[in-house]
Design a protein around this motif. Structure first.
Motif: not given
Length: 156
Positions: A87-105
């Motif tokens: 709700l409210g301001d638009t955001c960039v939501f980064r959805f990654g992978n279950p294995g690590s915080r790194t790419r791919p996302w």
């Protein structure tokens, strides 16, 4: 070789003394029957989760400078899908992978009123909010910033 200066911030916690007499134990709060369960089920288009009702509602507020680093929602016993309402301001939501915080996302733009549901193999995917676009909330909402309401099943 000269080293570049490093800025370090420390956060100090204030310690407060608590006594049973000074701070009585608050009454246990209960949620209105079926509210989060109904919202979760409607978002999924199914009956309530087999592990129990949607009994956790987490509300995060993001101002123009707010961010949330990559993390995953792994504290619950249940692996029922996570239901997230913006709700409210638009955001960039980064959805990654279950294995690590790194790419791919994948970066997804979430606008006010968007519902994002993730479950199954993606239930434990790392995710975060690297950016909020200030001033993009619908004026009729009367909100400056972004609210995110996340529904989960605790499994307790």
């Amino acid at each position: 070789m000269a080293l570049a200066p490093v800025r370090v911030r420390t956060h100090r916690r204030r310690r407060r003394r608590r006594t049973r007499e000074a701070l009585p134990r608050p009454a246990r709060r209960t949620r209105p029957p079926g509210v989060t369960d109904t919202l979760g089920a409607e978002a999924l288009g199914t009956e309530p989760a087999a592990d129990g009702p949607y009994d956790i509602a987490l509300i995060n507020f993001y101002d123009a400078d707010a961010r949330m680093g990559m993390h995953r929602d792994a504290d619950e016993k249940s692996r029922a899908p996570v239901v997230s309402l913006s709700l409210g301001d638009t955001c960039v939501f980064r959805f990654g992978n279950p294995g690590s915080r790194t790419r791919p996302w994948t970066d997804v733009e979430l606008r006010s009123g968007d519902l994002f549901v993730f479950g199954g193999p993606s239930r434990l995917a790392y995710h975060g909010v690297p950016r909020v676009h200030p001033g993009t909330a619908p004026p009729e909402l009367g909100l400056t910033g972004r609210l995110n309401i996340t529904l989960r099943v605790s499994g307790l």
